[in-house]
Scaffold this active site. Structure first.
Site, PDB file in Angstrom:
ATOM      1  N   HIS A  43      19.737  62.735  19.279  1.00  0.00           N
ATOM      2  CA  HIS A  43      18.521  63.394  19.734  1.00  0.00           C
ATOM      3  C   HIS A  43      17.282  62.722  19.144  1.00  0.00           C
ATOM      4  O   HIS A  43      16.269  62.552  19.819  1.00  0.00           O
ATOM      5  CB  HIS A  43      18.521  64.860  19.299  1.00  0.00           C
ATOM      6  CG  HIS A  43      19.481  65.693  20.075  1.00  0.00           C
ATOM      7  ND1 HIS A  43      19.839  65.392  21.357  1.00  0.00           N
ATOM      8  CD2 HIS A  43      20.146  66.816  19.756  1.00  0.00           C
ATOM      9  CE1 HIS A  43      20.689  66.303  21.787  1.00  0.00           C
ATOM     10  NE2 HIS A  43      20.898  67.182  20.828  1.00  0.00           N
ATOM     11  N   GLU A  60      31.668  46.029  43.341  1.00  0.00           N
ATOM     12  CA  GLU A  60      31.715  46.725  42.047  1.00  0.00           C
ATOM     13  C   GLU A  60      33.097  46.649  41.429  1.00  0.00           C
ATOM     14  O   GLU A  60      33.294  47.008  40.269  1.00  0.00           O
ATOM     15  CB  GLU A  60      31.356  48.205  42.248  1.00  0.00           C
ATOM     16  CG  GLU A  60      29.991  48.401  42.858  1.00  0.00           C
ATOM     17  CD  GLU A  60      29.713  49.841  43.210  1.00  0.00           C
ATOM     18  OE1 GLU A  60      29.003  50.490  42.453  1.00  0.00           O
ATOM     19  OE2 GLU A  60      30.225  50.317  44.252  1.00  0.00           O
ATOM     20  N   ASP A 108      29.119  48.965  37.479  1.00  0.00           N
ATOM     21  CA  ASP A 108      30.545  49.230  37.647  1.00  0.00           C
ATOM     22  C   ASP A 108      31.376  47.953  37.515  1.00  0.00           C
ATOM     23  O   ASP A 108      32.460  47.970  36.948  1.00  0.00           O
ATOM     24  CB  ASP A 108      30.805  49.887  39.007  1.00  0.00           C
ATOM     25  CG  ASP A 108      30.550  51.383  38.946  1.00  0.00           C
ATOM     26  OD1 ASP A 108      30.951  52.000  37.938  1.00  0.00           O
ATOM     27  OD2 ASP A 108      29.936  51.928  39.872  1.00  0.00           O
ATOM     28  N   ARG A 153      31.328  52.699  31.244  1.00  0.00           N
ATOM     29  CA  ARG A 153      29.912  52.336  31.189  1.00  0.00           C
ATOM     30  C   ARG A 153      29.056  53.314  30.402  1.00  0.00           C
ATOM     31  O   ARG A 153      28.005  52.950  29.892  1.00  0.00           O
ATOM     32  CB  ARG A 153      29.360  52.144  32.599  1.00  0.00           C
ATOM     33  CG  ARG A 153      29.537  53.333  33.499  1.00  0.00           C
ATOM     34  CD  ARG A 153      29.283  52.968  34.954  1.00  0.00           C
ATOM     35  NE  ARG A 153      27.926  53.341  35.365  1.00  0.00           N
ATOM     36  CZ  ARG A 153      27.483  53.241  36.608  1.00  0.00           C
ATOM     37  NH1 ARG A 153      28.256  52.766  37.558  1.00  0.00           N
ATOM     38  NH2 ARG A 153      26.269  53.612  36.911  1.00  0.00           N
ATOM     39  N   CYS A 176      22.221  44.802  42.236  1.00  0.00           N
ATOM     40  CA  CYS A 176      21.461  46.041  42.070  1.00  0.00           C
ATOM     41  C   CYS A 176      21.883  46.823  40.829  1.00  0.00           C
ATOM     42  O   CYS A 176      21.509  47.969  40.668  1.00  0.00           O
ATOM     43  CB  CYS A 176      21.585  46.921  43.311  1.00  0.00           C
ATOM     44  SG  CYS A 176      23.256  47.484  43.630  1.00  0.00           S
TER      45      CYS A 176
HETATM   46  C1  PEP Z   1      26.414  49.665  39.975  1.00  0.00           C
HETATM   47  O1  PEP Z   1      27.567  50.071  39.826  1.00  0.00           O
HETATM   48  O2  PEP Z   1      25.964  48.668  39.396  1.00  0.00           O
HETATM   49  C2  PEP Z   1      25.505  50.390  40.863  1.00  0.00           C
HETATM   50  C3  PEP Z   1      24.298  49.916  41.123  1.00  0.00           C
HETATM   51  O3  PEP Z   1      25.912  51.576  41.357  1.00  0.00           O
HETATM   52  P1  PEP Z   1      25.837  52.939  40.510  1.00  0.00           P
HETATM   53  O4  PEP Z   1      25.096  52.638  39.245  1.00  0.00           O
HETATM   54  O5  PEP Z   1      25.145  53.921  41.370  1.00  0.00           O
HETATM   55  O6  PEP Z   1      27.283  53.243  40.283  1.00  0.00           O
HETATM   56 MG    MG Z   2      28.336  51.654  41.086  1.00  0.00          MG
END
Ligand code: PEP
Ligand code: MG
Length: 808
Positions: free
Chosen positions: A475, A700, A724, A734, A770
């Site tokens: 926190h 992914e 992912d 993750r 992304c």
């Molecule tokens: C990813 O897995 O990198 C991704 C962009 O999708 P999400 O973070 O929504 O799982």
């Molecule tokens: Mg993903």
């Protein structure tokens, strides 16, 4: 008809004795009771194979009802079920009734020829007699005062959602109790935060609630509604839980970068600079002079410490410390129950007042802890036994914190931190010890900070923080990030007069030499200039030094974020996480509702292209209206396209909505979690042939990256989701803060997979990234070198990412 019974418990003597007791009650009617208990005569434990054998032994064709004690007994019984053939499994009922009372009630009903369902139902009300005797809450009838719900919160029922639950349940004129069906826990009062949180309720666990009293039904209905709303934690459920830090506009890259590295920590051997100006980036000449004098010559030592970057930004200044009087409980005479109780009440009121002045969820949870019935009862009971108020309070809070410490889930375990923080606050009030103060302006060195301390530091005086202990998810760390105070945590003990730190890399330099100080000074200036420059140029295209234009898009999960994307100069919405529309509600959005929201996103982006990703739900993002079986490894479960193909009607509705919006505005569609070519072909078949609609897939899963060339005939673009892809490639979950060292940064294995995708894509198929790595300025050149043509990042990071492209 005689239904058989199976007793599963940890102790063999206990199992046998319970069976003997139950047999006594059947009035001579024979009931088969098999016992699968203990590992041997004297060793506690349960064994799935022995349980499955007991199930077989007790089943003479009418099936069996199984009664279990707790914890692993429940899990072993479930495993035992798996060992049976389908036909026999159908005849087994695992009954959540209390072992002894349930067994006795079950034996009586089985002896009179009851069906499996009747036997199990009777066992479930086995506690009724005892409860009636003590006048406590009798379990109400289903549909009236009881229900079972599933926990949707990604981190389970941790302090904040639990606090919400407790607060709401207290508002009813009813005695409400809750138990964790999945772990087989006992009932705890829903009015007690400590008791509720120690249920250890994780995502996907089932909770049973029961209530009695005037508003029993309303309380249970309220509970069910609250559970469907993830106990008020909607935003965390909507977004992927990990985004709380990996996708945070300011914290994301900081945690990704450098978390795995060790950090340079230098200790100068000579005397230390005497004065260091004021906090913040100190005047270079002042310190340089002092430090040069002090560190000149031999004797400098260097050692590496591992600290975690926790709140980005560079800060330099004199080391300052917290001054707090130790909380030592004096040996004082007991002043009588009433007087001690009054002391405690006054201290609780004072702490309440102090905490009430701080805003935020964390402190709301602390306030609830101060009112926690179980905690207060425990403290009162200790006073009644002759302990002074401070001793009683410490004993009660130590016990509560200890219960959290003992939980298996690291996130829930960390909630002991909340109990200790509240404990300290009340003890200070009890002992008249003032809050800690900071002894000047500069960089605060401390062992750890309580949330209240982190929330009350003055950023104009405390330019940065280095904590010996702590983690980036504590926190205190979260509050420092929110308040924009650069911080490194877990750095170990640091002794110094002057500190330079970089909260983005985790670097801490104690008593820096003049040239190091100058370097930090320049870095800070560069950082500021770079941010200003990035913001000024956000709307311009990102063109590399070789003249290649790279589109930089934004990842968005709401209309509001779409607006933020446009404000930050995003060239497109490279990833629209459509799950935000589907989560945290009672039913799926209609086709029209989806069309309206997708349109609003497109409008907010002023005609820039948007890439709608079809629903990435399931497992860690379960939909309340599509309950799914619990999965041992949700990330390896039915999520993404697997979920959509398993719920085709909903999928088809979403595809129809996307196609409708695509007729009006530039829209592309992509499918998440594609693993096999067959999935992609099927998804495309359901989408149909839509002229002009570009279709892509997320990469992914390593299998998809490795076989990218098999997918190219079916897609216009690949969008690599490095969040992912990294977790699946490195087998490192993750969101697990303990695995940051494995999962941060661009791992060479992931880089190879990205290169493979780009090679397979060739000229025809566009490749975008992304995941969060796309915003890491150190990674951008490597992605572009591999052949990536488009990046998509959190809206606030678009300007800096464009800048990183321009520098490539
Ligand atoms: C990813 O897995 O990198 C991704 C962009 O999708 P999400 O973070 O929504 O799982
Ligand atoms: Mg993903």
């Amino acid at each position: 008809m005689t239904v058989g019974l199976v007793v599963v418990c940890h102790s063999r003597p206990l199992g046998r004795a319970a069976a003997a007791l139950a047999s006594e009650m059947t009035q001579g009617r024979p009931v088969a009771i098999s016992v699968a208990a203990g590992l041997d005569e004297g060793t506690f434990g349960t064994d799935a194979v022995a349980i499955s054998e007991a199930m077989t032994a007790a089943d003479d064709g009418d099936g069996v009802v199984v009664l279990m004690d707790l914890g692993s007994a429940v899990l072993s019984a479930e495993t035992a079920l798996e060992l049976l053939d389908d036909e026999q499994r159908e005849r087994v009922v695992l009954c959540p009734a209390p072992l002894v009372e349930g067994l006795v009630a079950a034996a009586v009903t089985a002896g009179t020829g009851g069906s499996r369902e009747e036997v199990a139902a009777e066992a479930l009300s086995g506690l009724a007699g005892k409860e009636a005797h003590f006048g406590t809450s009798a379990p109400a009838e289903a549909g009236d005062g009881s229900a079972v719900v599933r926990v949707l919160n990604p981190h389970g029922l941790h302090a904040r959602p639990a606090a919400r639950l407790v607060t709401e349940m207290r508002s009813f004129d009813a005695v409400v109790e809750v138990r964790n069906v999945t772990t087989g826990s006992g009932w705890v009062p829903a009015s007690s935060l400590t008791r509720v949180t120690t249920l250890g309720a994780l995502a996907g666990h089932e909770l049973a609630v029961r209530a009695s009293g005037a508003q029993a039904r309303a309380a249970v209905e309220g509970f069910v509604r609250l559970a469907a709303d993830a106990f008020g934690e909607v935003t965390e459920v909507l977004a992927d839980p990990r985004e709380r830090y990996v996708n945070h506009p300011t914290t994301g890259p900081a945690l990704h970068r450098g978390a795995s590295t060790s950090h340079h920590y230098r200790v100068s051997g000579g005397s230390l600079p005497e004065a260091c100006g004021q906090a913040g980036i100190v005047d270079n000449s002042d310190v340089a002079g002092g430090s040069a004098k002090a560190t000149g010559g031999a004797g400098d030592t260097e050692r590496l410490l591992s600290g975690a970057p926790s709140s980005p930004g560079i800060a330099v200044g004199p080391a300052i410390r917290l001054h707090e009087q130790p909380l030592q409980i004096p040996d004082e005479p007991f002043q009588g129950t009433e007087a001690e109780q009054r002391r405690l009440d006054e201290a609780l009121t004072a702490a309440h007042r102090e905490i009430g002045q701080l805003s935020g969820d964390i402190f709301a949870a602390h306030v609830v802890l101060l009112e926690d019935a179980a905690l207060l009862d425990d403290a009162r009971a200790q006073i009644a036994q002759g302990l002074t108020a401070p001793r009683a309070w410490r004993a009660a809070t130590d016990r509560a914190a200890g219960e959290f410490d003992a939980l298996l889930d690291p996130y829930l375990r960390a909630r002991a931190e909340d109990v200790r923080a509240v404990s300290t606050q009340v003890l200070r009030a009890l002992l008249g010890v003032p809050p800690a103060t900071v002894d000047g302006d500069g960089i605060l060195l401390a062992d750890d900070l309580t949330p209240a301390q982190a929330a009350t530091l003055d950023p104009t005086r405390v330019a940065g923080v280095v904590l010996a202990k702590g983690s980036p998810t504590s926190h205190a760390a979260i509050l420092l990030r929110t308040r924009g105070i650069p911080a490194v945590v877990g750095a170990g003990p640091v002794e110094a007069k002057v500190i330079a730190l970089d909260g983005s890399t985790g670097e801490v330099v104690a008593d820096p030499a003049p040239e190091v100080l100058a370097d930090f000074h320049q870095r800070a200036e560069r950082q500021k200039a770079s941010r200003d420059n990035a913001r000024a140029n956000a709307a311009k295209p990102a063109v590399t030094t070789k003249g290649v234009t790279i589109h930089v898009g934004a990842n968005i999960g709401s209309v509001e974020e779409a607006r933020a994307a446009a404000e930050n100069g995003a060239d497109l919405a490279g990833l629209v996480r459509t799950e935000f529309l589907f989560l945290g509600r009672d039913e799926a959005p209609s086709e029209d509702e989806q069309v309206a929201v997708y349109r609003a996103i497109a409008d907010a982006l002023g005609g820039r292209p948007i890439i709608l990703r079809t629903l990435d739900a399931g497992s860690d993002k379960p939909l309340p209206y599509l309950p799914a079986p619990q999965e041992a490894n949700p990330f390896l479960g039915v999520r993404g396209i697997r979920h959509s193909l398993a719920h085709r009607e909903m999928f088809a509705e979403q595809l129809r909505a996307i196609v409708r919006v695509a007729r009006e505005t530039p829209v592309s569609v992509m499918f998440p979690m594609i693993t096999k070519v067959e999935e992609l072909i099927e998804a495309r078949r359901l989408l149909g042939d839509v002229p002009g609609l570009r279709v892509g897939m997320m990469v992914e899963v390593p299998a998809a990256a490795l076989r990218a060339s098999d997918f190219t005939p079916y897609v216009d673009f690949f969008s690599i989701g490095t969040n992912d892809l990294t977790q699946y490639t490195l087998a490192a979950e993750r969101g697990n803060a303990d695995l940051l060292a494995l999962s941060s940064g661009l791992d060479p294995a992931v880089e190879l997979l990205i290169q493979n995708v780009c090679r397979a894509a060739g000229e025809k198929t566009k490749v975008a990234v992304c995941g969060e790595l796309a915003a890491d300025e150190a990674v951008v050149p490597r992605l572009l070198a591999a052949g990536v043509q488009e990046l998509s990042v959190a809206p606030a990071l678009v300007p800096l990412t464009k800048q990183a492209v321009r520098a490539t």
